[in-house]
Design an enzyme around this catalytic site. Structure first.
Site, mmCIF file in Angstrom:
data_model
loop_
_atom_site.group_PDB
_atom_site.id
_atom_site.type_symbol
_atom_site.label_atom_id
_atom_site.label_comp_id
_atom_site.label_asym_id
_atom_site.label_seq_id
_atom_site.Cartn_x
_atom_site.Cartn_y
_atom_site.Cartn_z
ATOM 1 N N ASP A 56 0.866 -1.174 0.000
ATOM 2 C CA ASP A 56 0.000 0.000 0.000
ATOM 3 C C ASP A 56 0.911 1.234 0.000
ATOM 4 O O ASP A 56 2.137 1.139 0.108
ATOM 5 C CB ASP A 56 -0.933 -0.029 1.227
HETATM 6 C C1 GLC Z 1 -4.403 4.188 -0.304
HETATM 7 C C2 GLC Z 1 -5.265 3.019 0.114
HETATM 8 C C3 GLC Z 1 -5.346 1.924 -0.906
HETATM 9 C C4 GLC Z 1 -5.207 2.503 -2.303
HETATM 10 C C5 GLC Z 1 -3.808 3.079 -2.419
HETATM 11 C C6 GLC Z 1 -3.566 3.740 -3.782
HETATM 12 O O1 GLC Z 1 -3.705 4.717 0.782
HETATM 13 O O2 GLC Z 1 -4.983 2.418 1.360
HETATM 14 O O3 GLC Z 1 -6.596 1.258 -0.723
HETATM 15 O O4 GLC Z 1 -5.405 1.498 -3.281
HETATM 16 O O5 GLC Z 1 -3.511 4.013 -1.387
HETATM 17 O O6 GLC Z 1 -4.383 4.858 -3.916
#
Ligand code: GLC
Length: 722
Positions: free
Chosen positions: A264
């Site tokens: 993430d």
């Molecule tokens: C965010 C979220 C995740 C998302 C990623 C990219 O912080 O936790 O669900 O896909 O970043 O945007």
């Protein structure tokens, strides 16, 4: 390319080029766009070098940008390895369907499939290769803002809806430019953060992890999801992205997952904040050892992986394995031959918000709405001539949810627009009455709103929670309607009791007081682009509400975490609640029961459950039991009903839930029509995770019932014999 050609390509790459394939950057570093990020920006690295070696980017806006990103990368990359373009398409790209929590309340995988198929077409045209979806975190705490992003507190619903989305998004052949790959998230148990606080610590027994949190991710992988995103949270002391048990033992070895793991946003870098990594270099080592292939933004891998290999702290074989996974995914998507994949500006114009997609979004909004209360005021009759729309959401257009694409809210149909389109003859007045922001105390508009209510023959009171108060980083400790909305509600209902409440919100809210004073409450969640059209059709009876709660609605925040399928304890509170014996598992100041329970939802018609029959009262593991549930529409109009089948294992070697949804079917009945719905119970549905984490069933007595959680009926028993 063949596997051999991929291997040859990789063997030709320098160590820096290999590491580059494991680096994901923000598109906004290379093109100007308005994409808001949900994490720190951090210092931006030399973009020329990054552009030459990086393997993927996230968060771009359209086909034009997708092509530009690909062109400028391929022009700089001597190995001509195409980028992977990734985006959060959670519930629609431009045509937005209801938030996942609302979709869970539809109990309808076919509808999920239609919506996901629509999102796939629009996303492919936009140039998306991978969507960071489905999110299937089991969530049992409405204080957690991201509860809006999952379908349910129940892993069965999350698994079925998530798998349906994966199948509709990837379909059979990813090299087809109209298909895109899914990244299931957030692995694992992100929804179990202590205190309902986002990103917070998760401590769970392996048994509960396997019973409640892992099944939905596994269902999505069984459906073919090509990527997994580990969660931000620590799980039993180790953050998921560095959690060897979770990532290597379970995901790779036990489940045999061979796809790509992508962190993430800066979750690798956050190992330092968690306190398990000394520094960013240590964090990069830990994540690579745990099998995290791609580092999303912030560049721990970019800055340190090559040196870790040179210093002998990370084996180059580990890098090679990760790079091959990434190259295989690019190859499966056909990017080496067609780096643009489905990006197509003409198709964007043709598909975005087209009538067919709007119709799907509207139907989804209708079928995911839940009628919580109705003393008969709904549906509004044709006698309505003067309608007052009152409340902070009376004219709101931000009805598409936290994870809709930037600007998608501008396409949404408001409540008055939906009503005017459906009932042009009705005279509509509007009054905002008050705000809905947390901490808003301005009551100056309430008197005028009450006055507007008084002058109308019917009132629709549109309340809720601002779109940005549910979502990532949006946990709340109090869950009542924010601002002075309840004061507004009391004043309006006093001025005109012919008032129906419509709610627009992401997380479940605490509605205890509202439920006492409002004659009718229609929960719309964040319904998406066709919000106002769907709400109008439901309020005026063109559509009949059929949603059932996929989450429990608590009476107070103090009841969370809460789930319908809880164990019994040794001193269960007697039902109905009685104060006879105080030494039971209960609160002094509140019942244990939710305000509205899982599986509950009203209709404009009535359904009578006439019989639950089984073809036998005992079964061996090799046999099945057929269950037949007869339902009659005893009301005056057609309607849909989700027939739910619950099971209870009376005695087992570990405590069992007091009820567990094991299957459900949604049917449509004409007035007076009777239907018998058939289910088949198999031994696998009777299994649970034992104390020593074996997935087993045990001989003994089982109960089966229908109705909805906490209101079970027509209970029958059978025995499993071994
Ligand atoms: C965010 C979220 C995740 C998302 C990623 C990219 O912080 O936790 O669900 O896909 O970043 O945007």
């Amino acid at each position: 390319m063949t596997e051999k050609e991929l291997q040859k390509l990789m063997d030709s790459m320098t160590l820096e080029e290999k590491v580059g394939q494991l680096v994901q950057c923000l598109a906004g570093q290379f093109i100007s766009n308005e994409m808001e990020m949900t994490g720190p920006e951090g210092e931006l690295l030399p973009k020329e070098e990054l552009n030459r070696v990086m393997g993927s980017v996230l968060t771009f806006e359209d086909a034009r940008q997708a092509k530009a990103l690909q062109d400028q990368h391929l022009a700089a990359d001597p190995k001509k390895i195409p980028l992977l373009l990734m985006l959060d398409v959670i519930h629609g790209l431009r045509t937005t369907y209801p938030i996942p929590l609302a979709m869970g309340c539809s109990f309808d995988e076919k509808l999920m499939t239609e919506c996901a198929d629509m999102a796939r077409k629009e996303s492919a045209a936009c140039g998306v290769h991978v969507t960071f979806n489905p999110m299937v975190d089991t969530a049992r705490d409405a204080r957690w803002g991201r509860i809006l992003e999952t379908c349910s507190e129940d892993p069965l619903i999350n698994g079925r809806m998530g798998a349906a989305l994966v199948r509709a998004t990837q379909r059979e052949d990813l090299s087809n430019p109209e298909n895109i790959a899914c990244c299931v998230k957030h692995y694992a148990a992100y929804g179990a953060g202590e205190g309902g606080r986002d990103y917070n610590t998760v401590e769970l027994s392996e048994r509960i992890l396997r019973e409640t949190y892992l099944p939905a991710y596994k269902a999505c992988l069984d459906a073919g999801a090509r990527l997994v995103m580990p969660s931000f949270n620590s799980l039993n002391g180790i953050p998921s992205v560095a959690n060897q048990w979770l990532m290597n033992d379970v995901l790779r070895r036990e489940w045999g997952f061979e796809g790509v793991v992508i962190s993430d946003y800066n979750a690798v870098g956050e190992l330092v904040a968690h306190g398990v990594a000394e520094n960013l270099r240590d964090a990069a080592r830990m994540a690579m050892e745990a099998g995290c292939d791609i580092d999303m933004v912030m560049n721990a891998y970019y800055l340190h992986l090559a040196n870790l290999v040179r210093d002998g702290e990370v084996r180059e074989e580990a890098i090679d394995r990760a790079v091959m996974r990434v190259l295989r995914l690019k190859n499966e998507l056909g990017l080496f031959e067609n780096p643009y994949h489905g990006a197509d500006e003409e198709k964007e114009k043709e598909l975005y918000l087209c009538p067919a997609h709007r119709e799907i979004a509207r139907r989804a909004a209708e079928e995911s709405a839940v009628l919580l209360k109705n003393d008969g005021i709904l549906p509004l009759t044709d006698g309505t001539r003067k309608l007052a729309l009152i409340g902070p959401f009376a004219e709101e257009r931000h009805l598409v949810g936290f994870w809709s694409r930037p600007g998608a809210w501008k396409d949404a149909v408001t409540l008055p627009e939906g009503i005017r389109q459906l009932k042009p003859e009705i005279e509509i007045t509007t009054a905002r009455g008050c705000g809905a922001d947390i901490g808003d105390t301005d009551e100056s508009g309430i008197a005028a709103a009450a006055d507007a209510a008084r002058k109308a023959d019917t009132v629709i009171l549109a309340l809720g929670e601002p779109e940005y108060d549910s979502g990532e980083g949006r946990s709340r400790a109090e869950l009542t309607l924010p601002g002075p909305q309840m004061k507004l509600a009391r004043a309006v209902l006093k001025a005109n009791p012919r008032t129906a409440v419509v709610l627009f919100n992401g997380r479940p809210l605490v509605l205890t007081e509202l439920a006492e004073i409002a004659p009718a409450i229609l929960e719309m969640w964040y319904p998406g682009t066709e919000a106002g059209s769907a709400a109008a059709r439901l309020l005026f009876g063109e559509a009949n509400p059929c949603g059932k709660l996929s989450v429990s609605l608590a009476r107070g925040a103090g009841q969370y975490p809460m789930a319908y399928n809880h164990p019994n304890t040794g001193r269960p509170k007697p039902e109905p609640d009685s104060q006879a014996f105080p030494f039971t598992s209960c609160y002094l100041d509140m019942t244990n029961r939710p305000l509205y329970s899982f599986g509950y939802g009203l209709s404009y018609t009535e359904f009578e459950y006439q019989a639950l029959e089984t073809d036998r009262d005992r079964m061996t593991p090799e046999e099945t039991i057929r269950v037949r549930i007869t339902v009659k529409n005893t009301g005056s109009r057609a309607g849909k009903e989700t027939v739910q089948l619950y099971m209870r294992d009376r005695v087992a070697s570990v405590v069992q839930p007091v009820q567990q949804l094991i299957d459900y079917k949604k049917i449509r009945l004409e007035p007076g029509e009777t239907r018998t719905v058939e289910f088949e119970i198999r031994e696998e549905q009777l299994r649970f995770w034992s104390f020593d984490c074996r997935h087993i069933s045990e001989a003994g007595e089982f109960e089966i019932s229908t109705g909805y959680a906490d209101h079970l009926k027509l209970t029958k028993t059978f025995r499993l014999e071994k």
